[in-house]
Design an enzyme around this catalytic site. Structure first.
Site, PDB file in Angstrom:
ATOM      1  N   ASP A 430      -3.130 -32.052   9.613  1.00 28.74           N
ATOM      2  CA  ASP A 430      -2.483 -31.561  10.821  1.00 28.74           C
ATOM      3  C   ASP A 430      -2.725 -32.620  11.902  1.00 28.74           C
ATOM      4  OD1 ASP A 430      -1.332 -29.725  12.736  1.00 28.74           O
ATOM      5  OD2 ASP A 430      -3.380 -29.320  13.403  1.00 28.74           O
ATOM      6  N   ASP A 609      -6.849 -27.454  11.813  1.00 24.38           N
ATOM      7  CA  ASP A 609      -7.774 -26.718  12.680  1.00 24.38           C
ATOM      8  C   ASP A 609      -7.176 -25.490  13.328  1.00 24.38           C
ATOM      9  OD1 ASP A 609      -6.097 -28.045  14.662  1.00 24.38           O
ATOM     10  OD2 ASP A 609      -7.655 -27.483  16.095  1.00 24.38           O
TER      11      ASP A 609
END
Length: 738
Positions: A430, A609
């Site tokens: 990400d 996250d």
């Protein structure tokens, strides 16, 4: 027992006369349970399919017809109690408490009996030996009853319904060892093997407790995500009345009032109001998203700045948040394949060993006619081939690897994750909060005059917006005190000073449309005229470049999948040298990309996250999240790294590959030991005492081999950068061929 009408009301209508019912089956524990449950339900009239999720201990049944199949009775017929999902909820985990208590009792008994056995083995006189045998029996009996009931109850439930499972041969072996030891103690025999029976329970309970904890962690991630949904919302009725309704009573078309700080209860579209939303749950965007009349919103996102009136477009159970929960549950069900393979391997091992023991008993009975001798040899076969070493082969390496990674700042949440991590050939990152810290910084501060920078900083101090905080951090000195700053949600900040109107925010707003096309970022304006333009970029996570270079050296493919804008993602990808990247992705899009990679045969490590990354973290072959990640992300991940640096990713990969080598060595040692020990025991050349010692020795050898994973950190140079490395980590494929 649930009434048929209650089951029908709790079932989801799939259309075309088809329904889906979810039942909780708390007694399901192994791969054999899956087969029994799915087969038992599949035989019911009207049932089209039944799929058991072992981790969630929940079975989803698809059925058709006017009559509700008697699913609860069918499950009772194969030995399992069940209830509707959600019908019984408790924050505590009674099963884990039961396992821990049984483990403690077995450990206490095993240690004390082993101490007494040492004296017997050392040549104690007959009176002392007999006394120690009776003391050992007194300790072993309550331990056997209390700790052994975990296995005895499961075995009896299976046998009572004409079934079998792995707990059946375990129970037989433990009871036989204790029974013969008690018989010999009563008859004044020289040897007793209470230590072997209780130690066997102790080792088996360790494995069962760890397995339960790993499965429970996966369920926690799903439950945590579901808790983000509000329990209710304020609905504006047609006559103007405001009524607070449970979220599952909100229907499409209803008007929902949303205050600043509330989470969106259901998917909808904005009717009135202007605000900014924290869309981390949906996209992981680094900046809040501005919404106004006509903007769509998803359930679970957080309203930050202004009140809104929404028109619901979907029920709660059909919302975006429910879809994310379903994605995580489906992915977890798929990942249970690895556990099924391990369970089936263990289930095959036990019957083979116990068949060999029974055949040994019959053979010695025919050869000698001495039942005591025959059963003693059979018990020796059971003990010497006990899969303790085989059972320790993986956990001990996992414990050592977890300890080593903890010293490097990485927490291992799922021991099975180490095995999966060793096999990965692709790493998907990400962007926001993972490759970057999610905190923008001003990169052209030196090009802006000190006066304008101080003024912009003074304005920015009146807001908690990430861009405003970045500009505020650049200001020097006290700035302009006493400014009356007004924040316009989605636009920016303004204040009057010295007879002028100053604005800091979007160019189209701050410049009143004058020259806005030339300035698309954040600007400072005075009376609609440009004073300064701020160029911002997200801060790379420490050691991000070094980690990417190291992973490339390890021969893995790198990708970025982010919900952020294409320009933001492309900028970070260019700075890190990652060619393959995707932007504007929702959670389902990320899961779809991971599924496509898996279909290509790729083993993917997902590093993310945000709340929006949770389904992808669960769906990936293995996953990792930073310590400052959202609770849902940390719960869903297999690994959590506590330091800011991204070096944890290649460090974990190297450790996992080394651990994989040691696991294979341990398997070879355990299997080799059994291949040698089994014929020796069958030949009657060892007593149960020697068998217990040999079994312990094999376990010690496996543990000692696992301890080779310990080592001190060293430093290696990669692409001109310093990378921390452990001394005994294996070389990468690139290094091995260099």
């Amino acid at each position: 027992m649930s009434h048929p009408d209650e089951i029908r009301l709790a079932s989801r209508d799939l259309g075309g006369g088809r329904f889906q019912t979810d039942l909780s089956v708390p007694g399901a524990r192994c791969a054999a349970c899956i087969g029994k449950i799915e087969k038992g339900l599949g035989q019911l009239p009207g049932v089209e399919a039944a799929r058991m999720n072992l981790t969630a201990r929940r079975v989803s049944v698809t059925w058709r017809g006017d009559e509700v199949p008697d699913m609860v009775a069918a499950l009772e017929g194969v030995g399992f109690q069940s209830h509707l999902t959600g019908a019984q909820q408790d924050d505590k985990d009674p099963e884990l408490s039961r396992l821990v208590r049984a483990l403690c009792v077995a450990g206490f008994g095993a240690m004390n009996i082993m101490m007494l056995s040492v004296s017997v083995w050392s040549g104690a006189d007959p009176q002392t030996r007999q006394a120690f045998h009776w003391i050992s029996a007194a300790i072993a009996l309550p331990c056997l009853i209390y700790s052994g009931r975990i296995f005895f109850q499961s075995a009896w439930s299976a046998l009572r319904h004409g079934q079998t499972n792995m707990d059946v041969p375990i129970s037989i072996g433990v009871i036989l060892a204790f029974g013969l030891s008690l018989f010999d103690t009563i008859g004044g025999g020289e040897h007793a093997y209470f230590d072997a029976s209780i130690s066997l329970l102790f080792f088996l309970l360790i494995g069962r407790t760890l397995d339960h904890m790993m499965r429970d962690r996966a369920r926690t991630a799903v439950a945590g995500l579901a808790r983000l949904a509000p329990r209710g919302a304020t609905v504006l009725q047609e006559d103007g009345r405001r009524e607070h309704l449970p979220v599952d009573q909100i229907e499409p078309g209803m008007k929902v009032l949303l205050a600043a700080g509330d989470r969106v209860p259901v998917d909808g579209v904005v009717l009135e109001g202007l605000s900014e939303l924290d869309c981390a749950l949906a996209t992981g965007e680094s900046e809040p998203r501005r919404v106004e009349a006509g903007s769509p919103v998803q359930a679970g996102v957080l309203n930050l700045t202004g009140p809104l009136i929404l028109a619901a477009t979907a029920r709660a159970r059909d919302s975006f948040l429910s879809e994310m929960v379903a994605l995580m549950q489906a992915a977890e069900g798929g990942r249970a394949t690895y556990r099924r393979i391990a369970d089936r391997a263990s289930a095959l091992y036990a019957p083979v060993v116990h068949t060999a023991a029974f055949a040994t008993f019959l053979g010695w009975m025919l050869a000698s006619g001495d039942w005591h001798r025959a059963i003693t040899v059979a018990i020796a076969v059971l003990i010497i081939t006990c899969p303790c070493a085989l059972g320790l082969a993986v956990p001990m390496v996992q414990v050592m690897a977890a300890s080593r990674l903890f010293r490097a700042g990485v927490m291992v949440k799922d021991g099975g994750g180490l095995e999966r991590l060793a096999a990965i050939d692709t790493v998907v990152f990400d962007k926001t909060g993972t490759l970057t810290l999610g905190r923008p910084r001003v990169v052209n501060a030196t090009e802006i005059s000190a006066e304008h920078l101080a003024l912009a900083s003074s304005l920015a101090r009146g807001s908690n917006h990430p861009v405003a905080r970045a500009i505020a951090d650049e200001g020097q000195g006290p700035g302009h005190a006493g400014l009356q700053v007004v924040e316009h949600p989605g636009l920016g900040l303004e204040a009057r000073h010295g007879g002028h109107l100053y604005r800091l925010g979007r160019a189209t707003w701050a410049l009143d449309g004058r020259g806005a096309s030339a300035s698309v970022g954040t600007v400072l304006a005075r009376d609609g005229h440009l004073l300064a333009e701020f160029t911002l970029e997200d801060t790379l996570r420490p050691q991000a470049r070094e980690a990417v270079a190291e992973l490339k050296a390890l021969g893995v493919r790198l990708l970025i999948l982010s919900g952020d804008t294409p320009d933001a993602v492309a900028g970070v990808a260019e700075r890190l040298g990652i060619a393959d990247h995707g932007a504007g992705l929702y959670p389902a899009d990320k899961v779809a990309r991971l599924s496509a990679l898996a279909a290509e045969g790729r083993k993917v490590l997902m590093v993310g996250d945000g709340l929006n990354d949770a389904p992808a973290l669960v769906a990936a072959h293995v996953s990792m999240a930073p310590g400052e990640a959202a609770d849902i992300g940390r719960n869903a991940a297999d690994f959590v790294f506590l330091h800011k640096g991204l070096e944890a990713v290649p460090t974990s990969l190297r450790t996992a590959r080394r651990a994989g080598q040691l696991v294979k060595q341990n398997f070879a040692l355990a299997i080799g030991y059994n291949l040698i020990a089994l014929p020796v025991a069958v030949a009657g050349l060892v007593t149960p005492l020697i068998a217990a010692l040999a079994m312990s020795l094999s376990s010690i050898i496996v543990v000692a081999n696992a301890m080779r994973l310990r080592g001190a950190p060293t430093v290696r140079q990669t692409a001109g950068k310093s990378i921390q490395r452990r001394a005994d980590m294996p070389a990468s494929p690139v290094e091995a061929t260099a």
